[in-house]
Design a protein around this motif. Structure first.
Motif, PDB file in Angstrom:
ATOM      1  N   ALA A   1       3.646   7.986  -8.149  1.00  0.00           N
ATOM      2  CA  ALA A   1       3.219   6.661  -7.654  1.00  0.00           C
ATOM      3  C   ALA A   1       1.665   6.983  -7.508  1.00  0.00           C
ATOM      4  N   ALA A   2       1.425   7.883  -6.797  1.00  0.00           N
ATOM      5  CA  ALA A   2      -0.794   7.844  -6.050  1.00  0.00           C
ATOM      6  C   ALA A   2      -0.868   8.418  -7.034  1.00  0.00           C
ATOM      7  N   GLU A   3      -0.581   8.416  -8.593  1.00  0.00           N
ATOM      8  CA  GLU A   3      -1.566   8.603  -9.686  1.00  0.00           C
ATOM      9  C   GLU A   3      -1.481   7.522 -10.650  1.00  0.00           C
ATOM     10  N   ARG A   4      -0.607   6.669  -9.995  1.00  0.00           N
ATOM     11  CA  ARG A   4      -0.478   5.237 -11.653  1.00  0.00           C
ATOM     12  C   ARG A   4      -1.798   4.686 -11.877  1.00  0.00           C
ATOM     13  N   LEU A   5      -2.566   5.040 -11.006  1.00  0.00           N
ATOM     14  CA  LEU A   5      -3.394   3.560 -10.770  1.00  0.00           C
ATOM     15  C   LEU A   5      -5.163   3.604 -10.802  1.00  0.00           C
ATOM     16  N   ALA A   6      -4.673   5.450 -10.301  1.00  0.00           N
ATOM     17  CA  ALA A   6      -6.229   6.158 -11.409  1.00  0.00           C
ATOM     18  C   ALA A   6      -6.277   6.598 -13.008  1.00  0.00           C
ATOM     19  N   SER A   7      -5.146   5.690 -13.581  1.00  0.00           N
ATOM     20  CA  SER A   7      -5.733   5.494 -14.968  1.00  0.00           C
ATOM     21  C   SER A   7      -4.958   4.052 -15.893  1.00  0.00           C
ATOM     22  N   ALA A   8      -5.659   4.265 -16.802  1.00  0.00           N
ATOM     23  CA  ALA A   8      -4.553   3.095 -18.138  1.00  0.00           C
ATOM     24  C   ALA A   8      -4.169   4.530 -18.244  1.00  0.00           C
ATOM     25  N   HIS A   9      -2.707   4.411 -19.371  1.00  0.00           N
ATOM     26  CA  HIS A   9      -1.146   4.890 -19.054  1.00  0.00           C
ATOM     27  C   HIS A   9      -1.022   4.461 -21.035  1.00  0.00           C
ATOM     28  N   ALA A  10      -0.953   5.320 -21.875  1.00  0.00           N
ATOM     29  CA  ALA A  10       0.003   4.787 -23.285  1.00  0.00           C
ATOM     30  C   ALA A  10       1.331   5.313 -23.150  1.00  0.00           C
ATOM     31  N   VAL A  11       2.267   4.623 -23.487  1.00  0.00           N
ATOM     32  CA  VAL A  11       3.160   5.416 -23.457  1.00  0.00           C
ATOM     33  C   VAL A  11       3.961   5.575 -24.767  1.00  0.00           C
ATOM     34  N   THR A  12       4.946   6.525 -25.584  1.00  0.00           N
ATOM     35  CA  THR A  12       5.228   5.819 -26.887  1.00  0.00           C
ATOM     36  C   THR A  12       6.398   5.289 -26.645  1.00  0.00           C
ATOM     37  N   SER A  13       7.597   5.056 -28.177  1.00  0.00           N
ATOM     38  CA  SER A  13       8.710   4.729 -28.262  1.00  0.00           C
ATOM     39  C   SER A  13       9.608   5.788 -28.152  1.00  0.00           C
ATOM     40  N   ASP A  14       8.967   7.235 -27.451  1.00  0.00           N
ATOM     41  CA  ASP A  14       9.772   8.036 -27.048  1.00  0.00           C
ATOM     42  C   ASP A  14       9.818   8.542 -25.808  1.00  0.00           C
ATOM     43  N   GLY A  15       8.602   7.561 -25.429  1.00  0.00           N
ATOM     44  CA  GLY A  15       9.150   8.227 -23.994  1.00  0.00           C
ATOM     45  C   GLY A  15       7.867   9.280 -23.426  1.00  0.00           C
ATOM     46  N   ARG A  16       7.107   8.936 -24.268  1.00  0.00           N
ATOM     47  CA  ARG A  16       5.836  10.722 -24.173  1.00  0.00           C
ATOM     48  C   ARG A  16       4.644   9.785 -23.616  1.00  0.00           C
ATOM     49  N   VAL A  17       4.178  10.240 -22.693  1.00  0.00           N
ATOM     50  CA  VAL A  17       3.425   9.948 -21.123  1.00  0.00           C
ATOM     51  C   VAL A  17       1.913  10.328 -21.382  1.00  0.00           C
ATOM     52  N   PHE A  18       0.830   9.805 -22.017  1.00  0.00           N
ATOM     53  CA  PHE A  18      -0.743   9.321 -22.261  1.00  0.00           C
ATOM     54  C   PHE A  18      -1.298   8.857 -21.047  1.00  0.00           C
ATOM     55  N   SER A  19      -2.326  10.032 -20.379  1.00  0.00           N
ATOM     56  CA  SER A  19      -2.815   8.967 -19.383  1.00  0.00           C
ATOM     57  C   SER A  19      -4.599   9.617 -19.470  1.00  0.00           C
ATOM     58  N   GLY A  20      -5.389   7.937 -19.041  1.00  0.00           N
ATOM     59  CA  GLY A  20      -7.014   8.451 -19.497  1.00  0.00           C
ATOM     60  C   GLY A  20      -7.086   8.913 -20.599  1.00  0.00           C
ATOM     61  N   GLY A  21      -8.636   9.521 -20.872  1.00  0.00           N
ATOM     62  CA  GLY A  21      -8.886  10.201 -22.205  1.00  0.00           C
ATOM     63  C   GLY A  21      -7.307  10.228 -23.531  1.00  0.00           C
ATOM     64  N   ASP A  22      -6.605  10.882 -22.692  1.00  0.00           N
ATOM     65  CA  ASP A  22      -5.366  11.603 -23.784  1.00  0.00           C
ATOM     66  C   ASP A  22      -5.036  10.441 -24.171  1.00  0.00           C
ATOM     67  N   ALA A  23      -4.532   9.290 -23.482  1.00  0.00           N
ATOM     68  CA  ALA A  23      -3.919   8.105 -24.484  1.00  0.00           C
ATOM     69  C   ALA A  23      -4.850   7.481 -25.260  1.00  0.00           C
ATOM     70  N   ALA A  24      -6.686   7.438 -24.813  1.00  0.00           N
ATOM     71  CA  ALA A  24      -7.134   7.200 -26.355  1.00  0.00           C
ATOM     72  C   ALA A  24      -6.403   7.244 -27.580  1.00  0.00           C
ATOM     73  N   PRO A  25      -6.098   8.706 -28.213  1.00  0.00           N
ATOM     74  CA  PRO A  25      -6.124   8.847 -29.462  1.00  0.00           C
ATOM     75  C   PRO A  25      -4.748   8.019 -29.953  1.00  0.00           C
ATOM     76  N   VAL A  26      -3.780   8.230 -28.793  1.00  0.00           N
ATOM     77  CA  VAL A  26      -2.318   7.206 -29.314  1.00  0.00           C
ATOM     78  C   VAL A  26      -2.363   5.957 -29.726  1.00  0.00           C
TER      79      VAL A  26
END
Length: 138
Positions: free
Chosen positions: A52-77
């Motif tokens: 919870a303490a890290e959630r607002l530190a960056s944007a996130h992308a979550v795929t339909s199969d539940g994989r979470v990508f945060s910050g710059g790792d979300a960009a290509p997704v």
């Protein structure tokens, strides 16, 4: 990569963040991106694996199969889902350290960058987000 929609999680209290996500939605005419506020109940569910303490530190992308990508790792997704975004997705994915650094630069200066987003642009972004956000996601 999963075929379903990608949830794009953003800080609903950040005008620059809302405006940025709305810009992404404008490049997504088929609705393959689902905007979700990190602070919403749906956002909490999608980010259950993120402390919870890290959630607002960056944007996130979550795929339909539940994989979470945060910050710059979300960009290509996210870019892979945009109209004409395949090249940007390939470039972002090919240079992860550079993508992460670029993301940190923008995210670390979002208050400053937000000063350049007009009130009318934020209002337009909020209207677009309201039209594309599922109940419980905003």
């Amino acid at each position: 990569m999963a075929d379903g929609p990608v949830s794009v999680l953003y800080d609903r209290d950040c005008g620059f963040c809302r405006w940025s996500v709305a810009k992404l939605l404008e490049l997504d005419p088929v609705g393959s991106l689902e905007p979700v506020a990190i602070q919403s109940s749906h956002g909490s569910q999608l980010l259950a694996s993120v402390p919870a303490a890290e959630r607002l530190a960056s944007a996130h992308a979550v795929t339909s199969d539940g994989r979470v990508f945060s910050g710059g790792d979300a960009a290509p997704v996210i870019a892979a889902r945009l109209r004409r975004g395949k090249a940007a997705a390939a470039a972002a994915g090919a240079f992860p350290p550079l993508t992460r650094a670029g993301y940190r630069l923008v995210a670390g200066n979002r208050e400053f960058a937000g000063r350049f987003v007009s009130g009318s642009s934020r209002a337009k972004a909020d209207t677009l987000l309201a039209g594309r956000t599922a109940p419980g996601s905003g």
